[in-house]
Design a protein around this motif. Structure first.
Motif, PDB file in Angstrom:
ATOM      1  N   ILE A  52      34.588  13.580  10.098  1.00 33.34           N
ATOM      2  CA  ILE A  52      33.261  13.407   9.505  1.00 33.34           C
ATOM      3  C   ILE A  52      32.618  12.127  10.023  1.00 33.34           C
ATOM      4  O   ILE A  52      31.440  12.090  10.353  1.00 33.34           O
ATOM      5  CB  ILE A  52      33.361  13.393   7.969  1.00 33.34           C
ATOM      6  N   LYS A  54      33.184  10.653  12.925  1.00 31.38           N
ATOM      7  CA  LYS A  54      32.785  10.863  14.319  1.00 31.38           C
ATOM      8  C   LYS A  54      31.481  11.639  14.405  1.00 31.38           C
ATOM      9  O   LYS A  54      30.601  11.315  15.211  1.00 31.38           O
ATOM     10  CB  LYS A  54      33.887  11.609  15.075  1.00 31.38           C
ATOM     11  N   LYS A  55      31.329  12.669  13.560  1.00 32.67           N
ATOM     12  CA  LYS A  55      30.094  13.450  13.570  1.00 32.67           C
ATOM     13  C   LYS A  55      28.907  12.570  13.179  1.00 32.67           C
ATOM     14  O   LYS A  55      27.840  12.628  13.794  1.00 32.67           O
ATOM     15  CB  LYS A  55      30.200  14.623  12.591  1.00 32.67           C
ATOM     16  N   ARG A  56      29.088  11.734  12.145  1.00 38.02           N
ATOM     17  CA  ARG A  56      28.010  10.857  11.706  1.00 38.02           C
ATOM     18  C   ARG A  56      27.621   9.881  12.815  1.00 38.02           C
ATOM     19  O   ARG A  56      26.443   9.650  13.084  1.00 38.02           O
ATOM     20  CB  ARG A  56      28.438  10.093  10.456  1.00 38.02           C
ATOM     21  N   PHE A  58      27.974  10.335  15.993  1.00 34.68           N
ATOM     22  CA  PHE A  58      27.314  11.100  17.048  1.00 34.68           C
ATOM     23  C   PHE A  58      25.842  11.289  16.726  1.00 34.68           C
ATOM     24  O   PHE A  58      24.964  11.064  17.566  1.00 34.68           O
ATOM     25  CB  PHE A  58      28.002  12.465  17.208  1.00 34.68           C
ATOM     26  N   TYR A  59      25.529  11.680  15.480  1.00 38.82           N
ATOM     27  CA  TYR A  59      24.142  11.903  15.100  1.00 38.82           C
ATOM     28  C   TYR A  59      23.354  10.596  15.068  1.00 38.82           C
ATOM     29  O   TYR A  59      22.186  10.562  15.452  1.00 38.82           O
ATOM     30  CB  TYR A  59      24.063  12.622  13.754  1.00 38.82           C
TER      31      TYR A  59
END
Length: 185
Positions: A52, A54-56, A58-59
């Motif tokens: 989670i 890493k996704k944050r 990235f965005y």
């Protein structure tokens, strides 16, 4: 669970090493109409904070890149018009002379976008310096007040060798407060 039969525990005749017995799978199949959810950690169906995070990241990075590209695009459009030399102000496109009023108005206006940018930048710099000066003055005043309070508190907390409070500083403080109240009247 109390009525479980040991024969039901091993339907296929063997039990895997440390894994759940096979009868649980069959019961889940009957109950849900399909295979139940696996508790195996190898799948990505469980809560994983690092994924989670890493996704944050990235965005967030994508958002910053988008803003950067917009700024670069905007600067590319602004710079050429600012660098181009202006045409003669006295003549219009037809070659005819401008009136005096139009000429005066043109003289008052900045010559190009660079001058506009520089003026705006100077104003922002002045405003920033004024704000910093105000903040610095408030900070110094706060520090002075804190130092004064600390000194007063130290004097009020002083004790004799036997543990009795030193009355000299307390009486002096009372006298100062009384004189201050008299001066206000």
């Amino acid at each position: 669970m109390k009525n479980r039969n040991p024969k039901d525990a091993v339907i296929s005749g063997e039990k895997s090493d440390g894994a759940k017995p096979v009868y649980n799978k069959k019961k889940n199949m009957k109950r849900f109409g399909r295979q139940g959810r696996s508790l195996d950690k190898s799948t990505n169906s469980y809560y994983n904070p690092s994924v989670i995070k890493k996704k944050r990241e990235f965005y967030d990075n994508a958002k910053h890149v988008k803003k950067y590209k917009q700024l670069v695009k905007q600067q590319r459009t602004d710079v050429p018009s600012a660098i181009e030399p202006l045409e003669e102000e006295n003549e219009t496109q037809d070659g005819s002379k401008m009136s005096k009023n139009n000429k005066k108005r043109k003289d008052r206006e900045p010559r190009n976008l660079i001058e506009i940018y520089e003026k705006k930048h100077e104003e922002q710099e002045k405003a920033r310096m004024e704000k910093e000066a105000i903040v610095q003055a408030k900070k110094e005043e706060r520090e002075k007040c804190e130092a004064r309070r600390k000194a007063i508190r130290e004097n009020m907390m002083k004790k004799t060798r036997k543990g009795q409070p030193v009355m000299k500083y307390r009486i002096q403080h009372l006298l100062e407060t009384i004189q201050g109240s008299m001066n206000k009247l």
